[in-house]
Design a protein around this motif. Sequence first.
Motif, PDB file in Angstrom:
ATOM      1  N   GLU A 103       0.827  -1.205   0.000  1.00 39.77           N
ATOM      2  CA  GLU A 103       0.000   0.000   0.000  1.00 39.77           C
ATOM      3  C   GLU A 103       0.863   1.259   0.000  1.00 39.77           C
ATOM      4  N   ARG A 104       1.906   1.264   0.846  1.00 36.07           N
ATOM      5  CA  ARG A 104       2.801   2.423   0.898  1.00 36.07           C
ATOM      6  C   ARG A 104       3.523   2.607  -0.438  1.00 36.07           C
ATOM      7  N   ALA A 105       3.969   1.521  -1.027  1.00 35.10           N
ATOM      8  CA  ALA A 105       4.666   1.605  -2.314  1.00 35.10           C
ATOM      9  C   ALA A 105       3.748   2.160  -3.394  1.00 35.10           C
ATOM     10  N   ARG A 106       2.486   1.741  -3.390  1.00 36.06           N
ATOM     11  CA  ARG A 106       1.556   2.249  -4.401  1.00 36.06           C
ATOM     12  C   ARG A 106       1.322   3.748  -4.230  1.00 36.06           C
ATOM     13  N   LEU A 107       1.249   4.203  -2.969  1.00 36.39           N
ATOM     14  CA  LEU A 107       1.114   5.643  -2.738  1.00 36.39           C
ATOM     15  C   LEU A 107       2.319   6.400  -3.297  1.00 36.39           C
ATOM     16  N   ASP A 108       3.517   5.847  -3.091  1.00 37.31           N
ATOM     17  CA  ASP A 108       4.726   6.474  -3.633  1.00 37.31           C
ATOM     18  C   ASP A 108       4.680   6.517  -5.159  1.00 37.31           C
ATOM     19  N   LEU A 109       4.256   5.413  -5.773  1.00 37.21           N
ATOM     20  CA  LEU A 109       4.216   5.344  -7.229  1.00 37.21           C
ATOM     21  C   LEU A 109       3.188   6.309  -7.814  1.00 37.21           C
ATOM     22  N   ALA A 110       2.081   6.494  -7.103  1.00 31.70           N
ATOM     23  CA  ALA A 110       0.996   7.333  -7.623  1.00 31.70           C
ATOM     24  C   ALA A 110       1.247   8.818  -7.427  1.00 31.70           C
ATOM     25  N   GLU A 111       2.248   9.168  -6.590  1.00 31.77           N
ATOM     26  CA  GLU A 111       2.495  10.579  -6.293  1.00 31.77           C
ATOM     27  C   GLU A 111       2.880  11.341  -7.562  1.00 31.77           C
ATOM     28  N   GLN A 112       2.144  12.406  -7.859  1.00 30.15           N
ATOM     29  CA  GLN A 112       2.383  13.277  -9.008  1.00 30.15           C
ATOM     30  C   GLN A 112       2.387  12.517 -10.339  1.00 30.15           C
ATOM     31  N   LEU A 113       1.704  11.377 -10.382  1.00 28.85           N
ATOM     32  CA  LEU A 113       1.714  10.572 -11.603  1.00 28.85           C
ATOM     33  C   LEU A 113       0.797  11.155 -12.672  1.00 28.85           C
ATOM     34  N   GLY A 114      -0.390  11.651 -12.267  1.00 33.54           N
ATOM     35  CA  GLY A 114      -1.285  12.264 -13.229  1.00 33.54           C
ATOM     36  C   GLY A 114      -2.066  11.300 -14.081  1.00 33.54           C
ATOM     37  N   ARG A 115      -2.013  10.008 -13.753  1.00 34.96           N
ATOM     38  CA  ARG A 115      -2.765   8.987 -14.479  1.00 34.96           C
ATOM     39  C   ARG A 115      -2.857   7.765 -13.574  1.00 34.96           C
ATOM     40  N   PRO A 116      -3.729   6.818 -13.887  1.00 35.58           N
ATOM     41  CA  PRO A 116      -3.828   5.618 -13.046  1.00 35.58           C
ATOM     42  C   PRO A 116      -2.559   4.772 -13.116  1.00 35.58           C
ATOM     43  N   LEU A 117      -2.301   4.063 -12.030  1.00 33.76           N
ATOM     44  CA  LEU A 117      -1.194   3.113 -12.035  1.00 33.76           C
ATOM     45  C   LEU A 117      -1.457   2.014 -13.052  1.00 33.76           C
ATOM     46  N   ALA A 118      -0.374   1.432 -13.563  1.00 33.83           N
ATOM     47  CA  ALA A 118      -0.524   0.277 -14.440  1.00 33.83           C
ATOM     48  C   ALA A 118      -1.243  -0.842 -13.679  1.00 33.83           C
ATOM     49  N   PRO A 119      -2.165  -1.568 -14.308  1.00 32.50           N
ATOM     50  CA  PRO A 119      -2.933  -2.616 -13.600  1.00 32.50           C
ATOM     51  C   PRO A 119      -2.062  -3.638 -12.885  1.00 32.50           C
ATOM     52  N   VAL A 120      -0.907  -3.974 -13.454  1.00 35.35           N
ATOM     53  CA  VAL A 120      -0.056  -4.986 -12.850  1.00 35.35           C
ATOM     54  C   VAL A 120       0.515  -4.525 -11.508  1.00 35.35           C
ATOM     55  N   LEU A 121       0.485  -3.215 -11.252  1.00 36.16           N
ATOM     56  CA  LEU A 121       1.026  -2.680  -9.998  1.00 36.16           C
ATOM     57  C   LEU A 121      -0.026  -2.591  -8.900  1.00 36.16           C
ATOM     58  N   LYS A 122      -1.256  -2.991  -9.178  1.00 37.59           N
ATOM     59  CA  LYS A 122      -2.337  -2.843  -8.204  1.00 37.59           C
ATOM     60  C   LYS A 122      -2.596  -4.108  -7.389  1.00 37.59           C
ATOM     61  N   GLY A 123      -1.950  -5.204  -7.754  1.00 38.41           N
ATOM     62  CA  GLY A 123      -2.174  -6.450  -7.032  1.00 38.41           C
ATOM     63  C   GLY A 123      -1.197  -6.660  -5.898  1.00 38.41           C
ATOM     64  N   ASP A 124      -1.352  -7.787  -5.195  1.00 36.78           N
ATOM     65  CA  ASP A 124      -0.439  -8.133  -4.116  1.00 36.78           C
ATOM     66  C   ASP A 124       0.939  -8.490  -4.679  1.00 36.78           C
ATOM     67  N   GLY A 125       1.953  -8.326  -3.837  1.00 36.72           N
ATOM     68  CA  GLY A 125       3.311  -8.719  -4.226  1.00 36.72           C
ATOM     69  C   GLY A 125       4.081  -7.647  -4.959  1.00 36.72           C
ATOM     70  N   LEU A 126       3.585  -6.415  -4.944  1.00 35.94           N
ATOM     71  CA  LEU A 126       4.269  -5.318  -5.643  1.00 35.94           C
ATOM     72  C   LEU A 126       5.695  -5.142  -5.135  1.00 35.94           C
ATOM     73  N   VAL A 127       5.861  -5.010  -3.831  1.00 38.51           N
ATOM     74  CA  VAL A 127       7.198  -4.763  -3.276  1.00 38.51           C
ATOM     75  C   VAL A 127       8.095  -5.982  -3.479  1.00 38.51           C
ATOM     76  N   GLU A 128       7.536  -7.159  -3.354  1.00 38.56           N
ATOM     77  CA  GLU A 128       8.325  -8.376  -3.563  1.00 38.56           C
ATOM     78  C   GLU A 128       8.904  -8.417  -4.967  1.00 38.56           C
ATOM     79  N   ARG A 129       8.106  -8.071  -5.966  1.00 34.07           N
ATOM     80  CA  ARG A 129       8.608  -8.060  -7.338  1.00 34.07           C
ATOM     81  C   ARG A 129       9.622  -6.943  -7.545  1.00 34.07           C
TER      82      ARG A 129
END
Length: 328
Positions: A103-129
């Motif tokens: 969840e924290r990583a997704r917040l970092d990725l979304a900061e000032q992005l201006g568009r939705p995150l890529a779908p592959v980044l919305k599931g579990d295991g983001l930080v592990e990958r």
Amino acid sequence: MGYWWIDADVLASSRFVVSPLAETVGCLAAINGQHRVSPAQRDWLTEALPAFRRRWGEDPFALPFLRDAIRPGWLADFLVKPPPSDAPTFAEELARVADTSDERARLDLAEQLGRPLAPVLKGDGLVERAVELVDWVWRHTVRPAWPRIRRVFEADIVARTDRLSTGGWAAVLDGMRPGMRWLGDGRLQINTYDYPPKDVTGSRLLFVPTTAARGWVGWEEPGSVHAVVYPCTGWMAQDPALVPPEALARLIGPARARILTLLAAPKSTTQLVALTGQTLGSAGGHLRVLRDAGLAARRRSGRSVLYYRTALGDALCANGHSAEVPDE
């Protein structure tokens, strides 16, 4: 412009730190292609990029992650945490990245992005990958050259601390990274972006060299640790005037000729090791011979011992070059 408020106590307790993770992230940014690539990284990419593409080119996670995590003028915060100690290992630094929640990583990725995150980044295991990707870049493309890279970073730190003893913090901080300069009155401009001032009074301040072209800043709160990651100066630069003349190499040997030529400006043993690739013992042995022959001398500068050419050494190098000029 963005600047930090820094008091005298913060500067007095600041440290230079070599960070394997910072170098790995800088190389990952070069692979991603959205940050300006330094000359050192350009050479490195020639070998690193084909291997990266073979492993990660068809991976559904890698390219979307890099696109969102490493953008022009921006890096995801969880990738650029300040080093946890003055001598961190890569494993220690990577473990701190791994402690980040998805969840924290997704917040970092979304900061000032201006568009939705890529779908592959919305599931579990983001930080592990992400950790798997960063670890692969370290093991396969950075670690093999790390001993040499570390020596160059250490030489850069020696040069900057010597500058500190002769010119003060303004001399060290001005131009450390593009857009950075000391403004006076406790203000350190860290970039040219329109960010609000940040008070780092009472913080632990770290300076971290990298081969990246621009570097970045990062911080971690609570704990109040701030880091300036800066491009190591003169990384692969070789002044043609510092190439040992062939006549000098024949006279005193190529290794000693190389060291004597480099001593056109004072250098520490650590710097010479980094620039020549010799071991510390070998460089020290050649310096002793050059001193015994009256070609080099040494002086203490702060905590460092710097070696330099004597007038006799200057004359020998000059004569070596002139001996190679053909008659007209």
